[in-house]
Design an enzyme around this catalytic site. Structure first.
Site, PDB file in Angstrom:
ATOM      1  CG  ASP A 191      -1.543   1.263   1.609  1.00 22.26           C
ATOM      2  OD1 ASP A 191      -1.644   2.122   0.722  1.00 22.26           O
ATOM      3  OD2 ASP A 191      -1.947   1.414   2.771  1.00 22.26           O
ATOM      4  CB  CYS A 192       0.866   4.174  -2.278  1.00 23.67           C
ATOM      5  SG  CYS A 192       1.433   5.875  -2.365  1.00 23.67           S
ATOM      6  CG  PHE A 193      -1.710   6.741   1.083  1.00 17.55           C
ATOM      7  CD1 PHE A 193      -1.613   8.065   1.458  1.00 17.55           C
ATOM      8  CD2 PHE A 193      -2.026   6.451  -0.244  1.00 17.55           C
ATOM      9  CE1 PHE A 193      -1.823   9.090   0.557  1.00 17.55           C
ATOM     10  CE2 PHE A 193      -2.248   7.473  -1.162  1.00 17.55           C
ATOM     11  CZ  PHE A 193      -2.151   8.796  -0.758  1.00 17.55           C
TER      12      PHE A 193
END
Length: 245
Positions: A136-138
């Protein structure tokens, strides 16, 4: 002065949005007076975009895609998976960015820091090193990303370079869908922005900040016409990411 395109916001499928960004990048390469292009956009329904070099696609995501809970597309830019739902995506196409990657991120993101500051939200660059996990990028904040004073990641950005020209993608979190986020990433999303900050108000503030940061550019507002949108839709059908499934 050099020409800049300020493309009016549009909501389309993931395929069409990626096609437009690549089309603008090619335009910046082929047209000598094209200095910069910028646009905000949103996605039709919830989409998960996968980074250019992201190899691991969890079976759960593929299952959710088959159940039509999400659609999946691969971005030309790097980074990890981003859920596009309840947020605002930007694309910045820049003909002559700084050649050093870190400096390019700083200069291509200053307008975001200045714009959020006008709203009373102080952002700074993340400082975590790039790691292979999570997906997940975040979930972590590198020097490509912007975090608020509480350490919450508010903007995730990624780049794609071609012939020295830059396409920078970014997702600005506004109100991420909690249930879908948990289902995808097994974790809670970052907290939403305050209700008083609407998507429309945020766009206006950030657009003004962008223009101030590139004050030497002759900005021209631009909207795609119906003929162009039909052509984009037609061409974008070939953008299906065969390697995802």
């Amino acid at each position: 002065s050099e020409k800049g395109l300020l493309i009016n916001p549009i909501q389309l499928s993931g395929n069409e949005q990626m096609q437009i960004d690549l089309m603008l990048l090619e335009q910046s390469i082929s047209e000598s007076n094209f200095a910069i292009a910028f646009r905000f956009y949103t996605w039709m329904g919830p989409w998960l975009s996968i980074g250019k070099n992201q190899k691991v696609i969890p079976k759960k995501w593929i299952r959710l895609n088959k159940l039509k809970k999400i659609k999946i597309i691969r971005r030309p830019s790097g980074g990890k998976a981003v859920l596009h739902s309840g947020g605002l995506t930007y694309a910045l196409i820049w003909k002559s960015p700084p050649r050093k990657k870190k400096e390019s991120y700083i200069q291509a993101s200053k307008w975001l820091i200045d714009g959020f500051s006008e709203l009373g939200i102080e952002l700074s660059f993340g400082n975590q090193s790039i790691i292979s996990e999570p997906l997940d990028c975040f979930a972590n904040s590198t020097t490509a990303d912007l975090i608020d004073e509480k350490g919450q990641k508010r903007v995730g950005s990624a780049q794609y370079w071609k012939k020295g020209h830059l396409l920078q993608h970014g997702e600005i979190l506004i109100e991420p869908p909690e249930d879908l986020w948990i289902e995808l990433f097994n974790t809670l999303p970052p907290k939403p922005l305050e209700k008083s900050i609407t998507k429309e108000h945020l766009q206006e503030i950030l657009k003004g900040s962008l223009i101030k940061n590139w004050s030497g550019i002759s900005w021209q507002e631009y909207s795609f016409n119906k003929k162009q949108l039909r052509e984009i839709e037609k061409v974008s059908k070939s953008y299906l990411p065969e390697d995802l499934f």
